[in-house]
Design a protein around this motif. Structure first.
Motif, mmCIF file in Angstrom:
data_model
loop_
_atom_site.group_PDB
_atom_site.id
_atom_site.type_symbol
_atom_site.label_atom_id
_atom_site.label_comp_id
_atom_site.label_asym_id
_atom_site.label_seq_id
_atom_site.Cartn_x
_atom_site.Cartn_y
_atom_site.Cartn_z
ATOM 1 N N GLN A 295 0.829 -1.202 0.000
ATOM 2 C CA GLN A 295 0.000 0.000 0.000
ATOM 3 C C GLN A 295 0.866 1.256 0.000
ATOM 4 N N VAL A 296 1.885 1.264 0.848
ATOM 5 C CA VAL A 296 2.803 2.411 0.890
ATOM 6 C C VAL A 296 3.555 2.531 -0.427
ATOM 7 N N ALA A 297 3.977 1.407 -1.002
ATOM 8 C CA ALA A 297 4.701 1.425 -2.274
ATOM 9 C C ALA A 297 3.831 1.980 -3.398
ATOM 10 N N ARG A 298 2.561 1.551 -3.463
ATOM 11 C CA ARG A 298 1.650 2.069 -4.496
ATOM 12 C C ARG A 298 1.433 3.572 -4.336
ATOM 13 N N ARG A 299 1.288 4.005 -3.090
ATOM 14 C CA ARG A 299 1.137 5.435 -2.834
ATOM 15 C C ARG A 299 2.371 6.205 -3.266
ATOM 16 N N GLU A 300 3.545 5.645 -2.997
ATOM 17 C CA GLU A 300 4.793 6.316 -3.360
ATOM 18 C C GLU A 300 4.963 6.387 -4.874
ATOM 19 N N ILE A 301 4.569 5.317 -5.569
ATOM 20 C CA ILE A 301 4.667 5.310 -7.032
ATOM 21 C C ILE A 301 3.756 6.382 -7.630
ATOM 22 N N LYS A 302 2.520 6.496 -7.122
ATOM 23 C CA LYS A 302 1.602 7.520 -7.615
ATOM 24 C C LYS A 302 2.159 8.916 -7.371
ATOM 25 N N MET A 303 2.662 9.141 -6.161
ATOM 26 C CA MET A 303 3.227 10.451 -5.843
ATOM 27 C C MET A 303 4.485 10.720 -6.659
#
Length: 273
Positions: A6-14
């Motif tokens: 979840q954190v990784a997906r958020r970081e990729i989007k950002m």
């Protein structure tokens, strides 16, 4: 595991919304096309003066790009108050740090892959393609720099209070490890007894990811003889069939220990509020 993803997906989007990422993508693509022009004039195969210059140029750009994006990502969490909000949720600090690392690594590796892919595509159309082994070694060299320097970037971001502080420290670390390293190394080792030089050289090389990855690629390109007698043992073990596995093992240990250090810093700050 779900928290990490979840954190990784958020970081990729950002990461892909960050204008810095597209600025570096444009710069790296322009840089890759410059390498293509060099190859068109002198076919790059094995270790030559041209190959050495290309390695140096990559060594200047990628670590600085990685330090900026990685350290800014963590300091922005502090400045925007995102970490204060996330820390109220049942998410582990290690999951947060690992998710950050995986997400940022994905963004940076996409930038590198896009630049090399564009270079390979255009070179194929022009009929000036790189030697395949040299091409993949350059790609591995770039990926190794990104993955190792990203841990340093996270460490800088953990210690910095804001983006300006992260910017200053990142430039200083980049200058020391990339630009000033040969000078500092020669000056420091020259003051020590001769018997201490080789052991310290091994330790210092492992501690500097730029030098560690550069030596590996130079040896794999067949340029081990230019490194000098002090690096004879390095050339010997890197040239073995299991040399690549040993190198990957050293890099993996480097990354794991660095991530644990970052985790300790964030967990310490979390416990203190």
């Amino acid at each position: 595991m779900a928290d990490i993803l979840q954190v990784a997906r958020r970081e990729i989007k950002m990461g892909f919304r960050n204008p810095w990422a597209y600025s570096f993508l444009t710069l790296f693509c322009a840089f890759s096309l410059g390498l293509l022009l060099i190859n068109a004039q002198n076919v790059v195969e094995g270790y030559t003066a041209v190959t050495g210059s290309m390695l140096s140029l990559i060594l200047y750009l990628l670590p600085l790009m990685t330090l900026f994006l990685g350290s800014f990502s963590l300091t922005s969490e502090k400045e925007d108050g995102s970490w204060q909000l996330l820390s109220t949720y049942p998410i582990g600090t290690l999951s947060f740090v690992l998710g950050k690392y995986i997400g940022l690594a994905a963004v940076l590796l996409v930038i590198v892959a896009f630049g090399y892919g564009l270079m390979g595509l255009i070179s194929g159309f022009l009929g000036t393609a790189f030697d395949s082994s040299t091409y993949f070694l350059f790609l591995a060299f770039s990926a190794g720099l990104v993955l190792l320097f990203l841990t340093i970037a996270l460490f800088i971001g953990s210690l910095s209070r804001n983006r300006w502080q992260a910017l200053t420290v990142s430039v200083a670390v980049w200058f020391f490890l990339v630009i000033g390293w040969p000078t500092f190394l020669i000056a420091g080792l020259g003051l020590l007894p001769y018997l201490w030089i080789k052991p310290l050289l091994v330790i210092l090389t492992i501690l500097n990811p730029a030098e560690l990855v550069r030596l590996f690629v130079v040896v794999k390109l067949g340029g081990g003889s230019v490194l000098g007698p002090e690096y004879y043992q390095w050339v010997e073990w890197m040239s073995r069939p299991n040399g690549s596995l040993l190198f990957l093992g050293v890099c993996l240990v480097w990354i794991l220990l660095s991530i644990l250090a970052v985790y300790w810093l964030w967990e310490r700050g979390r416990s203190r509020g």
